[in-house]
Design an enzyme around this catalytic site. Structure first.
Site, PDB file in Angstrom:
ATOM      1  N   GLU A 124      12.179   2.642  14.522  1.00 34.88           N
ATOM      2  CA  GLU A 124      11.435   4.002  14.027  1.00 34.88           C
ATOM      3  C   GLU A 124      10.187   3.659  14.872  1.00 34.88           C
ATOM      4  O   GLU A 124      10.245   3.007  16.040  1.00 34.88           O
ATOM      5  CB  GLU A 124      10.969   3.645  12.522  1.00 34.88           C
TER       6      GLU A 124
ATOM      7  N   ARG B 250      -7.750 -20.517  -1.126  1.00 39.89           N
ATOM      8  CA  ARG B 250      -6.591 -20.170   0.086  1.00 39.89           C
ATOM      9  C   ARG B 250      -5.506 -21.578   0.196  1.00 39.89           C
ATOM     10  O   ARG B 250      -5.697 -22.508   0.516  1.00 39.89           O
ATOM     11  CB  ARG B 250      -7.271 -20.277   1.651  1.00 39.89           C
TER      12      ARG B 250
ATOM     13  N   HIS C  42      -0.986 -21.455  -0.071  1.00 41.51           N
ATOM     14  CA  HIS C  42       0.112 -20.599   0.339  1.00 41.51           C
ATOM     15  C   HIS C  42       0.935 -19.880  -1.051  1.00 41.51           C
ATOM     16  O   HIS C  42       1.058 -18.616  -1.194  1.00 41.51           O
ATOM     17  CB  HIS C  42       1.179 -20.982   1.077  1.00 41.51           C
TER      18      HIS C  42
ATOM     19  N   LEU D 286      11.032   1.423   7.325  1.00 35.18           N
ATOM     20  CA  LEU D 286      10.312   1.929   6.106  1.00 35.18           C
ATOM     21  C   LEU D 286      11.061   3.326   5.613  1.00 35.18           C
ATOM     22  O   LEU D 286      11.368   4.085   6.542  1.00 35.18           O
ATOM     23  CB  LEU D 286       8.858   2.206   6.478  1.00 35.18           C
TER      24      LEU D 286
ATOM     25  N   LYS E 245       6.396  -1.657   2.031  1.00 35.36           N
ATOM     26  CA  LYS E 245       5.036  -1.115   2.864  1.00 35.36           C
ATOM     27  C   LYS E 245       4.044  -2.140   2.552  1.00 35.36           C
ATOM     28  O   LYS E 245       3.188  -1.949   1.530  1.00 35.36           O
ATOM     29  CB  LYS E 245       4.681   0.202   2.093  1.00 35.36           C
TER      30      LYS E 245
ATOM     31  N   TYR F  35       0.840  -1.294   0.045  1.00 37.34           N
ATOM     32  CA  TYR F  35       0.062   0.013   0.022  1.00 37.34           C
ATOM     33  C   TYR F  35       0.974   1.188   0.061  1.00 37.34           C
ATOM     34  O   TYR F  35       2.179   1.254   0.343  1.00 37.34           O
ATOM     35  CB  TYR F  35      -0.986   0.010   1.206  1.00 37.34           C
TER      36      TYR F  35
ATOM     37  N   ARG G  98       8.448   4.251  -4.651  1.00 44.43           N
ATOM     38  CA  ARG G  98       8.349   3.365  -3.309  1.00 44.43           C
ATOM     39  C   ARG G  98       7.348   2.242  -3.734  1.00 44.43           C
ATOM     40  O   ARG G  98       7.574   1.059  -3.421  1.00 44.43           O
ATOM     41  CB  ARG G  98       8.060   4.106  -2.218  1.00 44.43           C
TER      42      ARG G  98
HETATM   43  C1  LIG Z   1       4.428   4.718   6.012  1.00 45.83           C
HETATM   44  C2  LIG Z   1       5.451   4.345   7.005  1.00 45.83           C
HETATM   45  C3  LIG Z   1       6.360   5.579   7.355  1.00 45.83           C
HETATM   46  C4  LIG Z   1       6.712   7.004   6.950  1.00 45.83           C
HETATM   47  O1  LIG Z   1       6.561   6.837   5.447  1.00 45.83           O
HETATM   48  P1  LIG Z   1       6.276   8.425   4.949  1.00 45.83           P
HETATM   49  O2  LIG Z   1       6.544   8.160   3.394  1.00 45.83           O
HETATM   50  O3  LIG Z   1       7.019   9.554   5.201  1.00 45.83           O
HETATM   51  O4  LIG Z   1       4.759   8.492   5.173  1.00 45.83           O
HETATM   52  C5  LIG Z   1       7.382   5.337   8.532  1.00 45.83           C
HETATM   53  N1  LIG Z   1       7.372   3.865   9.148  1.00 45.83           N
HETATM   54  C6  LIG Z   1       6.434   3.108   8.704  1.00 45.83           C
HETATM   55  C7  LIG Z   1       6.316   1.876   9.259  1.00 45.83           C
HETATM   56  C8  LIG Z   1       5.450   3.437   7.788  1.00 45.83           C
HETATM   57  O5  LIG Z   1       4.676   2.329   7.337  1.00 45.83           O
END
Ligand SMILES: *Cc1c(COP(=O)(O)O)cnc(C)c1O
Length: 291
Positions: free
Chosen positions: A175, A97, A99, A199, A143, A30, A49
């Site tokens: 983070e 379903r 894997h 991320l 992501k 996403y 990204r």
């Molecule tokens: C999306 C996200 C961020 C921040 O990314 P941006 O592109 O600045 O919105 C940081 N950490 C995680 C775990 C995220 O999912």
């Protein structure tokens, strides 16, 4: 209006299959985009990204970057969004379903947008965070829809009366639950390197760019939970949070417990960057109208 599979439709017409692999496995990726003044902010970085995330879990995007860009722009227009966010996801599609990647499944795009104001109050006042072990998998750079580690972390923060978590792997700060984390120490900015353990935030990238422009030294190096006690300032970065100060960590104030000067300077610069991007966008818009 939403976009689902191959067309725009009202939310109540979106009919997701119970066999969708997003539902069974969190098998998808996403993006969340910021909309300022009716335009996507740092669109190209988000699309790059998105492509990296898709490649990382071997999903073929059902549309090109350019096609998705115009779908999202259309959503913004149809929903009259001026200041808001766009959410989009792509799952591996629907199949019974099992894997392994199913041979016949077609990836499914879903996207919508919302009016969301900038979080001016928390940006001014700052938030409280608590530290917690980072129990997520080892591809945090993608992501993906698999966000259980992030969900549990965020709920832990709220249960503790805090706003967010500062995650660490055996003592090394990574983070937050949905944002990147920085501290300022002796005039230098410190943040975890952009590797597989975090991320790679677009807001993180913009913040680093602004710091370079200001000549603020940046260290993209791991630092320890113990270093948090020595921080002069701390803040998080994210698409909706922008740059939000962290003024309490594990119940103790960061320095004086108020947003620090370097954080404020970066916030001001970020605000300018938003305005510049709008001005830039208007220029290209006017230029393309002339061409
Ligand atoms: C999306 C996200 C961020 C921040 O990314 P941006 O592109 O600045 O919105 C940081 N950490 C995680 C775990 C995220 O999912």
């Amino acid at each position: 209006m939403y976009f689902f599979e191959n067309r725009f439709m009202p939310k109540n017409e979106v009919a997701v299959s119970p066999d969708d692999r997003g539902y069974y496995f969190g098998d998808g990726i996403y993006e969340v985009f910021r909309v300022y003044n009716g335009r996507l902010f740092e669109a190209e970085a988000h699309f790059e990204r998105l492509v990296r995330s898709a490649e990382g879990i071997r999903i073929e995007l059902p549309f090109s970057k350019e096609e998705i860009h115009s779908i999202l722009n259309k959503l913004i227009d149809m929903n009259h969004i001026s200041e808001g966010t766009v959410y989009m996801q792509v799952t591996r599609g629907a199949a019974p379903r099992v894997h392994p990647f199913p041979a016949g499944a077609k990836p499914v795009l879903m996207a919508y947008c919302n009016e969301v104001k900038r979080p001016l109050q928390t940006m001014r006042q700052g938030i409280a965070a608590v530290t917690m072990e980072d129990i997520r998998w080892l591809r945090c750079d993608l992501k993906t829809l698999n966000l259980l580690g992030n969900v549990l972390a965020k709920q832990h923060a709220l249960d503790q009366g805090a706003d967010d978590v500062i995650l660490h792997r055996s003592g090394t700060v990574t983070e937050c639950s949905a944002s990147n984390f920085f501290i300022v120490r002796e005039g230098k900015l410190l943040t975890h390197p952009a590797n597989h353990l975090i991320l790679h935030g677009i807001t993180r990238m913009v913040t680093l760019r602004l710091a370079h422009e200001f000549g603020i030294p940046v260290l993209e190096e791991p630092f320890a939970v113990q270093d948090l006690r020595l921080a002069d300032e701390a803040f998080i970065t994210g698409t909706t949070a922008e740059i939000t100060p962290v003024v309490r960590i594990d119940g103790k104030p960061v320095k004086d417990g108020v947003p620090g000067p370097i954080t404020k300077r970066l916030q001001d610069a970020f605000e300018q960057a938003i305005q510049w991007s709008e001005a830039d966008d208007r220029k290209t818009y006017i230029k393309s109208a002339i061409d």
